[in-house]
Design a protein around this motif. Structure first.
Motif, PDB file in Angstrom:
ATOM      1  N   PHE A 202      30.726  44.917 -32.503  1.00 17.21           N
ATOM      2  CA  PHE A 202      30.939  46.190 -31.818  1.00 17.21           C
ATOM      3  C   PHE A 202      32.106  46.108 -30.839  1.00 17.21           C
ATOM      4  CE2 PHE A 202      26.516  46.310 -33.217  1.00 17.21           C
ATOM      5  CZ  PHE A 202      26.449  47.547 -33.838  1.00 17.21           C
ATOM      6  N   GLY A 203      33.160  45.429 -31.243  1.00 15.02           N
ATOM      7  CA  GLY A 203      34.414  45.527 -30.504  1.00 15.02           C
ATOM      8  C   GLY A 203      34.757  44.411 -29.551  1.00 15.02           C
ATOM      9  N   GLN A 204      33.901  43.397 -29.420  1.00 15.64           N
ATOM     10  CA  GLN A 204      34.260  42.269 -28.561  1.00 15.64           C
ATOM     11  C   GLN A 204      35.051  41.233 -29.366  1.00 15.64           C
ATOM     12  OE1 GLN A 204      31.113  40.543 -26.247  1.00 15.64           O
ATOM     13  NE2 GLN A 204      30.556  42.480 -25.288  1.00 15.64           N
ATOM     14  N   ARG A 205      35.687  40.326 -28.637  1.00 17.20           N
ATOM     15  CA  ARG A 205      36.434  39.256 -29.288  1.00 17.20           C
ATOM     16  C   ARG A 205      35.491  38.104 -29.622  1.00 17.20           C
ATOM     17  NH1 ARG A 205      41.807  40.345 -28.896  1.00 17.20           N
ATOM     18  NH2 ARG A 205      42.421  41.860 -27.286  1.00 17.20           N
ATOM     19  N   ASP A 206      35.784  37.431 -30.711  1.00 16.77           N
ATOM     20  CA  ASP A 206      34.938  36.342 -31.190  1.00 16.77           C
ATOM     21  C   ASP A 206      34.969  35.163 -30.222  1.00 16.77           C
ATOM     22  OD1 ASP A 206      33.301  34.920 -32.955  1.00 16.77           O
ATOM     23  OD2 ASP A 206      35.021  34.011 -33.953  1.00 16.77           O
ATOM     24  N   GLY A 207      33.846  34.487 -30.083  1.00 16.64           N
ATOM     25  CA  GLY A 207      33.752  33.309 -29.231  1.00 16.64           C
ATOM     26  C   GLY A 207      32.423  32.613 -29.428  1.00 16.64           C
ATOM     27  N   HIS A 208      32.188  31.568 -28.661  1.00 19.83           N
ATOM     28  CA  HIS A 208      30.937  30.811 -28.780  1.00 19.83           C
ATOM     29  C   HIS A 208      29.755  31.669 -28.349  1.00 19.83           C
ATOM     30  CE1 HIS A 208      28.045  27.566 -28.675  1.00 19.83           C
ATOM     31  NE2 HIS A 208      27.734  27.906 -27.437  1.00 19.83           N
ATOM     32  N   ARG A 209      28.697  31.667 -29.159  1.00 24.87           N
ATOM     33  CA  ARG A 209      27.493  32.433 -28.870  1.00 24.87           C
ATOM     34  C   ARG A 209      26.297  31.495 -28.791  1.00 24.87           C
ATOM     35  NH1 ARG A 209      30.215  35.132 -32.785  1.00 24.87           N
ATOM     36  NH2 ARG A 209      28.810  34.492 -34.460  1.00 24.87           N
ATOM     37  N   THR A 210      25.647  31.462 -27.630  1.00 25.12           N
ATOM     38  CA  THR A 210      24.456  30.633 -27.459  1.00 25.12           C
ATOM     39  C   THR A 210      23.268  31.251 -28.179  1.00 25.12           C
ATOM     40  OG1 THR A 210      25.256  29.874 -25.308  1.00 25.12           O
ATOM     41  CG2 THR A 210      22.913  29.577 -25.768  1.00 25.12           C
ATOM     42  N   LEU A 211      23.154  32.560 -28.117  1.00 25.15           N
ATOM     43  CA  LEU A 211      22.052  33.273 -28.756  1.00 25.15           C
ATOM     44  C   LEU A 211      22.389  33.458 -30.232  1.00 25.15           C
ATOM     45  CD1 LEU A 211      19.383  34.801 -28.557  1.00 25.15           C
ATOM     46  CD2 LEU A 211      20.657  36.823 -27.817  1.00 25.15           C
ATOM     47  N   ARG A 212      21.592  32.844 -31.094  1.00 22.03           N
ATOM     48  CA  ARG A 212      21.845  32.902 -32.535  1.00 22.03           C
ATOM     49  C   ARG A 212      20.910  33.903 -33.213  1.00 22.03           C
ATOM     50  NH1 ARG A 212      26.603  30.555 -33.176  1.00 22.03           N
ATOM     51  NH2 ARG A 212      26.113  30.502 -35.407  1.00 22.03           N
ATOM     52  N   GLY A 213      21.235  34.247 -34.468  1.00 21.89           N
ATOM     53  CA  GLY A 213      20.388  35.136 -35.232  1.00 21.89           C
ATOM     54  C   GLY A 213      20.821  36.585 -35.195  1.00 21.89           C
ATOM     55  N   LEU A 214      21.732  36.909 -34.293  1.00 21.01           N
ATOM     56  CA  LEU A 214      22.345  38.228 -34.245  1.00 21.01           C
ATOM     57  C   LEU A 214      23.806  38.034 -33.869  1.00 21.01           C
ATOM     58  CD1 LEU A 214      21.157  40.107 -31.017  1.00 21.01           C
ATOM     59  CD2 LEU A 214      21.117  37.659 -31.327  1.00 21.01           C
ATOM     60  N   GLY A 215      24.600  39.071 -34.002  1.00 17.91           N
ATOM     61  CA  GLY A 215      26.031  38.912 -33.782  1.00 17.91           C
ATOM     62  C   GLY A 215      26.712  38.314 -35.005  1.00 17.91           C
ATOM     63  N   ASN A 216      28.046  38.272 -34.958  1.00 21.06           N
ATOM     64  CA  ASN A 216      28.802  37.765 -36.091  1.00 21.06           C
ATOM     65  C   ASN A 216      30.239  37.492 -35.669  1.00 21.06           C
ATOM     66  OD1 ASN A 216      29.608  37.260 -38.871  1.00 21.06           O
ATOM     67  ND2 ASN A 216      27.913  38.588 -39.475  1.00 21.06           N
ATOM     68  N   SER A 217      30.904  36.618 -36.434  1.00 19.62           N
ATOM     69  CA  SER A 217      32.325  36.344 -36.216  1.00 19.62           C
ATOM     70  C   SER A 217      33.209  37.165 -37.144  1.00 19.62           C
ATOM     71  CB  SER A 217      32.616  34.851 -36.435  1.00 19.62           C
ATOM     72  OG  SER A 217      31.944  34.056 -35.480  1.00 19.62           O
ATOM     73  N   LEU A 218      32.596  37.819 -38.128  1.00 15.78           N
ATOM     74  CA  LEU A 218      33.305  38.684 -39.057  1.00 15.78           C
ATOM     75  C   LEU A 218      32.622  40.045 -39.090  1.00 15.78           C
ATOM     76  CD1 LEU A 218      33.734  36.202 -42.065  1.00 15.78           C
ATOM     77  CD2 LEU A 218      35.470  36.800 -40.361  1.00 15.78           C
ATOM     78  N   LEU A 219      33.355  41.060 -39.499  1.00 15.61           N
ATOM     79  CA  LEU A 219      32.775  42.393 -39.619  1.00 15.61           C
ATOM     80  C   LEU A 219      32.196  42.576 -41.017  1.00 15.61           C
ATOM     81  CD1 LEU A 219      35.342  44.683 -37.789  1.00 15.61           C
ATOM     82  CD2 LEU A 219      32.981  44.250 -37.140  1.00 15.61           C
ATOM     83  N   PRO A 220      30.884  42.641 -41.163  1.00  9.91           N
ATOM     84  CA  PRO A 220      30.287  42.810 -42.490  1.00  9.91           C
ATOM     85  C   PRO A 220      30.517  44.223 -43.021  1.00  9.91           C
ATOM     86  CG  PRO A 220      28.687  42.002 -40.855  1.00  9.91           C
ATOM     87  CD  PRO A 220      29.876  42.496 -40.114  1.00  9.91           C
ATOM     88  N   ALA A 221      30.737  44.326 -44.305  1.00  9.28           N
ATOM     89  CA  ALA A 221      30.913  45.642 -44.925  1.00  9.28           C
ATOM     90  C   ALA A 221      29.650  46.489 -44.812  1.00  9.28           C
ATOM     91  CB  ALA A 221      31.308  45.469 -46.386  1.00  9.28           C
ATOM     92  N   ASN A 222      28.480  45.847 -44.701  1.00  7.15           N
ATOM     93  CA  ASN A 222      27.227  46.592 -44.600  1.00  7.15           C
ATOM     94  C   ASN A 222      26.974  47.175 -43.217  1.00  7.15           C
ATOM     95  OD1 ASN A 222      26.133  46.594 -47.199  1.00  7.15           O
ATOM     96  ND2 ASN A 222      25.355  44.507 -46.990  1.00  7.15           N
ATOM     97  N   LEU A 223      27.825  46.869 -42.252  1.00  2.67           N
ATOM     98  CA  LEU A 223      27.644  47.411 -40.903  1.00  2.67           C
ATOM     99  C   LEU A 223      28.279  48.799 -40.827  1.00  2.67           C
ATOM    100  CD1 LEU A 223      26.814  47.315 -37.971  1.00  2.67           C
ATOM    101  CD2 LEU A 223      28.862  45.957 -37.473  1.00  2.67           C
ATOM    102  N   ASP A 224      27.448  49.812 -40.802  1.00  2.32           N
ATOM    103  CA  ASP A 224      27.891  51.201 -40.679  1.00  2.32           C
ATOM    104  C   ASP A 224      27.774  51.604 -39.220  1.00  2.32           C
ATOM    105  OD1 ASP A 224      28.388  53.894 -40.763  1.00  2.32           O
ATOM    106  OD2 ASP A 224      26.736  54.390 -42.129  1.00  2.32           O
ATOM    107  N   HIS A 225      28.892  51.559 -38.511  1.00  3.84           N
ATOM    108  CA  HIS A 225      28.875  51.841 -37.075  1.00  3.84           C
ATOM    109  C   HIS A 225      28.406  53.252 -36.760  1.00  3.84           C
ATOM    110  CE1 HIS A 225      31.657  48.369 -37.285  1.00  3.84           C
ATOM    111  NE2 HIS A 225      31.160  48.069 -36.104  1.00  3.84           N
ATOM    112  N   THR A 226      28.596  54.179 -37.689  1.00  3.73           N
ATOM    113  CA  THR A 226      28.252  55.572 -37.417  1.00  3.73           C
ATOM    114  C   THR A 226      26.741  55.818 -37.392  1.00  3.73           C
ATOM    115  OG1 THR A 226      28.341  56.240 -39.757  1.00  3.73           O
ATOM    116  CG2 THR A 226      30.401  56.322 -38.506  1.00  3.73           C
ATOM    117  N   GLN A 227      25.946  54.795 -37.653  1.00  2.00           N
ATOM    118  CA  GLN A 227      24.492  54.923 -37.556  1.00  2.00           C
ATOM    119  C   GLN A 227      23.990  54.770 -36.125  1.00  2.00           C
ATOM    120  OE1 GLN A 227      22.326  55.784 -39.959  1.00  2.00           O
ATOM    121  NE2 GLN A 227      23.937  55.895 -41.507  1.00  2.00           N
ATOM    122  N   PHE A 228      24.817  54.246 -35.207  1.00  2.00           N
ATOM    123  CA  PHE A 228      24.323  53.825 -33.892  1.00  2.00           C
ATOM    124  C   PHE A 228      24.645  54.833 -32.789  1.00  2.00           C
ATOM    125  CE2 PHE A 228      24.718  50.029 -36.432  1.00  2.00           C
ATOM    126  CZ  PHE A 228      23.516  49.390 -36.180  1.00  2.00           C
TER     127      PHE A 228
END
Length: 349
Positions: A202-228
């Protein structure tokens, strides 16, 4: 025990439970949420002739989608190769291998896209070497969000009305699929995505993430931003604290992505007492017994359990959500529209 009995056992884990947490707050609690897309994707591939009797399934994963695939492939007798990276925990890797999967670890990140890109490159290389393969492509396969029609139907049939859906976002499949199908019955549904800091979703720059299981380093095609309608960002400390609070107060044994979603969902429900809120809890907490559920590990990691933040800080730019708990009014816009005309979209891709 017959193969059919094993299939019934997996099917029992695929269907989520509906748990009442408060007067206007329910949990859609999965034992293993990724069983929904794993089964649907493989079934569709078989129907389309893409998955034969001896086809090897090859996929990139560091979490529960790999476990769901391993369970399904064990039942279907499909060879399975899972490409992961050093973040995969030992317990999960042992379980994958015990189910018959070969786990291939990528040890070095790519220059752009980090381990996510490096893993995708390894998947391509493995498929080039094997004569007959199928890749589920959870990040871009439309069968992923389509599989969550079952969850939307369950909520519609049992609750009759859903005003707000809150859940973590990784591949985009669960939240986008569930929200899209729910809005066929409830067009005014509010959908709130839960992300973590230094995720590009959702628009932040990629970096180290301590919390795993959500978030991503790439934008998935299945992410439809207009749903949120809203996006919230949480760090590990809040998510872990809420995970433990959920266990103590409701006896729900979950992973930290569930804790993060619960923190946001319970806050929204308190501030909208006349609305019915559903929070998505993706999986159980067995993988985290030696981490999130162990006080010594938390203390050593500088994440000793304290009370989670009582409320989020509202930001007007996703880049301002650098730490703590933040929220942003997404308003069903595209990534380009929500992040200043596309300036961030290019930086995040």
């Amino acid at each position: 025990m017959t193969v059919g009995a094993f299939a019934d056992a997996v099917e029992a884990q695929r269907i989520p439970a509906l748990v009442r947490l408060d007067t206007n707050l329910y949990a859609l609690a999965y034992r293993l949420m990724k069983l929904l897309p794993a089964k649907h994707i493989l079934r569709q591939a078989g129907a389309e002739g893409l998955l034969g009797a001896g086809t090897t399934v090859v996929e990139t994963t560091s979490g529960t989608f790999g476990l769901a695939l391993a369970m399904q492939c064990a039942l279907r007798a499909h060879p399975l190769v899972l490409v992961s990276d050093p973040v995969i925990d030992d317990g999960l890797r042992r379980r994958l291998e015990d189910l018959g999967a070969r786990v291939d670890i990528v040890t070095e990140p790519a220059a752009h896209g980090g381990f996510q890109t490096a893993r995708l490159d390894r998947v391509a290389a493995i498929r080039d070497r094997l004569p007959d393969t199928f890749c589920p492509r959870q990040y871009e396969n439309p069968a992923n969000p389509q599989s969550y029609a079952l969850a939307a139907e369950l909520l519609r049939d049992h609750l009759g009305q859903v005003d707000c859906l809150v859940g973590p976002v990784g591949s985009g499949g669960s939240m986008c699929g569930t929200a899209r199908y729910l809005r066929e019955a409830f067009p005014d549904l509010v959908a709130i995505g839960v992300d973590t800091h230094r995720s590009v979703l959702f628009g932040q720059r990629d970096g180290h993430r301590t919390l795993r299981g959500l978030g991503n380093s790439l934008l998935p095609a299945n992410l439809d931003h207009t749903q949120f309608d809203e996006v919230h960002w949480l760090g590990a400390a809040d998510a872990y604290a809420s995970t433990r609070r959920l266990h103590r107060s409701r006896a729900l044994f979950t992973g930290p992505t569930s804790g993060a979603a619960y923190q946001v969902g319970s806050w929204w429900a308190r501030h909208h007492p006349d609305a019915l809120t559903v929070v998505v809890l993706p999986d159980e907490g067995h993988r985290y017994q030696d981490t999130v559920y162990r006080d010594e590990w938390l203390a050593a990691s500088g994440l000793a359990v304290t009370a989670p933040a009582p409320a989020p800080v509202t930001v007007t730019d996703p880049r301002a959500a650098e730490k703590g708990w933040s929220r942003f009014a997404w308003q069903r816009r595209s990534l380009a529209e929500a992040t200043a005309g596309g300036a961030l979209a290019g930086a995040a891709s």
